[in-house]
Design a protein around this motif. Structure first.
Motif, mmCIF file in Angstrom:
data_model
loop_
_atom_site.group_PDB
_atom_site.id
_atom_site.type_symbol
_atom_site.label_atom_id
_atom_site.label_comp_id
_atom_site.label_asym_id
_atom_site.label_seq_id
_atom_site.Cartn_x
_atom_site.Cartn_y
_atom_site.Cartn_z
ATOM 1 N N ALA A 87 69.594 -58.672 98.859
ATOM 2 C CA ALA A 87 71.025 -58.902 99.085
ATOM 3 C C ALA A 87 71.653 -57.741 99.844
ATOM 4 C CB ALA A 87 71.735 -59.099 97.749
ATOM 5 N N GLY A 88 72.657 -58.056 100.654
ATOM 6 C CA GLY A 88 73.310 -57.052 101.477
ATOM 7 C C GLY A 88 74.218 -56.116 100.724
ATOM 8 N N VAL A 89 74.449 -56.353 99.446
ATOM 9 C CA VAL A 89 75.169 -55.425 98.577
ATOM 10 C C VAL A 89 74.321 -55.231 97.324
ATOM 11 C CG1 VAL A 89 77.486 -55.955 99.417
ATOM 12 C CG2 VAL A 89 76.508 -57.321 97.581
ATOM 13 N N LYS A 90 74.479 -54.062 96.674
ATOM 14 C CA LYS A 90 73.560 -53.729 95.597
ATOM 15 C C LYS A 90 74.218 -53.555 94.232
ATOM 16 C CE LYS A 90 70.453 -54.455 96.452
ATOM 17 N NZ LYS A 90 70.174 -55.701 97.182
ATOM 18 N N ARG A 91 75.449 -53.076 94.170
ATOM 19 C CA ARG A 91 76.051 -52.809 92.858
ATOM 20 C C ARG A 91 76.315 -54.089 92.076
ATOM 21 N NH1 ARG A 91 81.131 -49.238 94.364
ATOM 22 N NH2 ARG A 91 81.133 -50.808 96.017
ATOM 23 N N GLY A 92 76.915 -55.086 92.753
ATOM 24 C CA GLY A 92 77.302 -56.317 92.065
ATOM 25 C C GLY A 92 76.143 -57.059 91.433
ATOM 26 N N PRO A 93 75.086 -57.382 92.200
ATOM 27 C CA PRO A 93 73.962 -58.110 91.612
ATOM 28 C C PRO A 93 73.322 -57.364 90.438
ATOM 29 C CG PRO A 93 73.859 -58.263 93.994
ATOM 30 C CD PRO A 93 74.966 -57.300 93.677
ATOM 31 N N ARG A 94 73.195 -56.040 90.557
ATOM 32 C CA ARG A 94 72.586 -55.290 89.450
ATOM 33 C C ARG A 94 73.444 -55.393 88.187
ATOM 34 N NH1 ARG A 94 68.851 -51.634 88.134
ATOM 35 N NH2 ARG A 94 69.365 -50.364 86.316
ATOM 36 N N GLN A 95 74.769 -55.249 88.347
ATOM 37 C CA GLN A 95 75.645 -55.337 87.179
ATOM 38 C C GLN A 95 75.572 -56.709 86.534
ATOM 39 O OE1 GLN A 95 77.261 -52.682 85.822
ATOM 40 N NE2 GLN A 95 77.585 -54.126 84.134
ATOM 41 N N GLU A 96 75.412 -57.740 87.343
ATOM 42 C CA GLU A 96 75.304 -59.098 86.811
ATOM 43 C C GLU A 96 74.004 -59.296 86.036
ATOM 44 O OE1 GLU A 96 76.320 -62.387 89.469
ATOM 45 O OE2 GLU A 96 77.275 -60.921 90.793
ATOM 46 N N LEU A 97 72.992 -58.471 86.315
ATOM 47 C CA LEU A 97 71.757 -58.521 85.534
ATOM 48 C C LEU A 97 71.878 -57.695 84.259
ATOM 49 C CD1 LEU A 97 69.147 -58.130 88.421
ATOM 50 C CD2 LEU A 97 69.628 -60.216 87.136
ATOM 51 N N VAL A 98 72.697 -56.642 84.307
ATOM 52 C CA VAL A 98 72.911 -55.802 83.128
ATOM 53 C C VAL A 98 73.674 -56.572 82.057
ATOM 54 C CG1 VAL A 98 74.138 -53.765 82.248
ATOM 55 C CG2 VAL A 98 72.823 -53.612 84.379
#
Length: 361
Positions: A87-98
């Motif tokens: 994905a072209g952004v990294k903070r959002g997807p990771r937080q959604e997995l947390v």
């Protein structure tokens, strides 16, 4: 790496699958649109049969808004040794997995800095990532084995690994990718209602500036929705420069010589800062910027002309660093610009003249 599962067979997913398959990895493909997966299979990117067991990495190549939900399924199923997304952004997807409590030791965020204005598997290429930066955003929790899988993935795709913090990455892509997309689209939007006579005058300059404006609006809306704050911050700086430039241009219209001088100084300032910024951009393969000399050749629109000139250039053993084609308005002809090392330009010019090509000064 022996096996891989690629989820999402658009431009990036299919290109990664082609690169991996070309290096001997057994690739399994899946997509919410089965016809896209079948197209990728037909291109030689892998098989659309489910993997018989646990794969090495599972690579999710879907838009940012869908990345976390798509990642969650194989992670819960234990389908792979490691999990990555592009994905072209990294903070959002990771937080959604947390948030749902997934174990992120087996996950690493990645982002290949490569693409095209066209999308879908038919636009894919095994060489898309060659020499391009590929960002990895591990955290202290990321397993070493998973980081090594990510590095191996990048190496197999012949990209250049760049390790960054996720927040730093999102600020960086706002500057070098997301804002340019918007600015290109805004310039191209001026053409929508422009007089036909003006549009017919479009040359290589505006074609270069607006090339990425041909990108898919829905895809870019999803990307920008995932990184709005950093993009807005960069655009605020661009807006400030625009205001100052407008003021300078208005001053150039004044009958007051002092105001004209101030206006000229303002225009020169923004152009000089543009030169300085452009000069900081890395050159070929991430190396220091290099200066090339242009050999410009007049070329007709007859089939095979481009191949012929490149073949003639190849006979000279001269490496072409870049190629640009500028089509002449209202004529079945154009200008091909061959960028070469300065020392090679005289020999190339002489060879092309000898082969009957007409050089443009």
């Amino acid at each position: 790496m022996r096996t891989a599962l690629v989820i999402g067979t658009g431009l990036i997913g299919t290109s990664a699958a082609l690169a991996l398959a070309g290096r001997g990895v057994t690739v399994h493909l899946t997509d919410h649109a089965p016809d896209r997966a079948r197209t990728a299979v037909a291109l030689g990117a892998g098989s659309d049969e489910p993997p018989p067991g646990r794969v090495d990495p599972a690579l999710v190549a879907v838009p940012p808004a869908h990345t976390a939900p798509v990642l969650a399924a194989p992670m819960r199923a234990g389908a792979a040794r490691g999990y990555a997304d592009v994905a072209g952004v990294k903070r959002g997807p990771r937080q959604e997995l947390v948030d749902p409590g997934l174990d992120l030791r087996s996950y690493i965020g990645t982002h290949p800095m490569a693409g095209k204005e066209s999308s879908g598997p038919l636009a894919a290429s095994a060489g898309l990532f060659k020499g391009r930066p590929w960002v990895l955003t591990p955290t202290p929790d990321t397993d070493t084995e998973v980081l090594n899988l990510g590095l191996e993935l990048v190496a197999l795709c012949r990209a250049v690994p760049v390790v960054m913090d996720a927040a730093e990455h999102d600020r960086a892509v706002a500057l070098v990718s997301h804002t340019p997309q918007l600015v290109s689209s805004m310039v191209a939007a001026r053409l929508e209602a422009a007089d036909e006579t003006a549009v017919r005058l479009c040359g290589q300059g505006i074609r270069d500036v607006t090339r990425i404006a041909a990108s898919d609006p829905r895809m870019w809306t999803e990307i920008l929705s995932a990184n709005p704050g950093p993009v807005a911050d960069v655009l605020a700086g661009v807006a400030a420069d625009l205001e100052e430039t407008i003021t300078s241009l208005r001053a150039l219209q004044s009958a007051d010589e002092a105001k004209q001088r101030d206006g000229a100084a303002g225009i020169e300032d923004v152009l000089r800062r543009g030169n300085a910024g452009r000069g900081r951009m890395p050159g070929k393969h991430g190396e220091a910027p290099a200066s090339y000399e242009t050999v410009a050749v007049l070329i007709s629109d007859r089939p095979g002309e481009l191949a012929r000139i490149l073949a003639d250039t190849g006979r000279a053993g001269i490496n072409i660093e870049d190629v640009r084609i500028d089509h002449a308005t209202g004529r079945q002809a154009g200008l091909i610009q061959l960028m070469v090392a300065p020392a090679a330009a005289p020999a190339l010019s002489a060879l092309l003249r000898e082969r009957g090509w007409s050089l443009h000064r």
